[in-house]
Design an enzyme around this catalytic site. Structure first.
Site, PDB file in Angstrom:
ATOM      1  N   CYS A 148      11.485  70.015  38.035  1.00  0.00           N
ATOM      2  CA  CYS A 148      10.309  69.333  37.485  1.00  0.00           C
ATOM      3  C   CYS A 148       9.430  70.289  36.690  1.00  0.00           C
ATOM      4  CB  CYS A 148       9.514  68.650  38.589  1.00  0.00           C
ATOM      5  SG  CYS A 148       8.480  69.756  39.520  1.00  0.00           S
ATOM      6  N   CYS A 205       6.265  70.907  36.831  1.00  0.00           N
ATOM      7  CA  CYS A 205       5.279  71.722  37.543  1.00  0.00           C
ATOM      8  C   CYS A 205       5.925  72.941  38.192  1.00  0.00           C
ATOM      9  CB  CYS A 205       4.474  70.906  38.548  1.00  0.00           C
ATOM     10  SG  CYS A 205       5.399  70.218  39.914  1.00  0.00           S
TER      11      CYS A 205
END
Length: 136
Positions: free
Chosen positions: A46, A48
């Site tokens: 992901c 992040c």
């Protein structure tokens, strides 16, 4: 499962600075057994993880005081290893990315995904460094 060619650069971001990649439940058990401190990063594809978690882990690992072992498991890849690591992180719910510090086999500091998203890497690293300074 993701194609290996996709995750290899993400793995390398941590392994090139000294993290050991754990790919089986047995490797997780061995890493967390015994005395000392172990920093576990649940890596992820992901955004992040790329923008915040992996950079924070690298910054914290460079701190003067750091855990005896730096290890990582990769969510969406080695399910058995990730599930075992998450078992040690109970009562926190599964999240990726996430980071945990263990001392003598006991969880002493946890950073969940919701504490990673939207925060700069340095802020996350500062939290980790505070834990490293306290427990390592």
């Amino acid at each position: 499962m993701y194609p290996e060619y996709l995750v290899e650069p993400m793995r390398a971001e941590l392994t090139k600075v000294g993290f050991e990649e754990l790919k089986t439940a047995e490797e997780v058990d061995q890493a967390l057994a015994g005395e000392g401190t172990v920093f576990v990063v649940v890596n992820s594809v992901c955004g992040c993880a790329a923008a915040n978690a992996r950079p924070a882990a690298r910054l914290a690992a460079a701190n003067e005081k750091h855990p005896d072992k730096l290890v990582t498991v990769f969510a969406g890849m080695e399910k058995e290893a990730v599930d075992r690591a998450r078992g040690y992180m109970m009562p926190f719910p599964p999240s990726s990315p996430s980071m945990a510090l263990f001392k003598d086999g006991k969880l002493v500091h946890m950073i969940e995904r919701h504490q990673i998203e939207g925060r700069p890497a340095q802020m996350i690293a500062d939290s980790l460094i505070g834990a490293f300074d306290q427990y390592c």
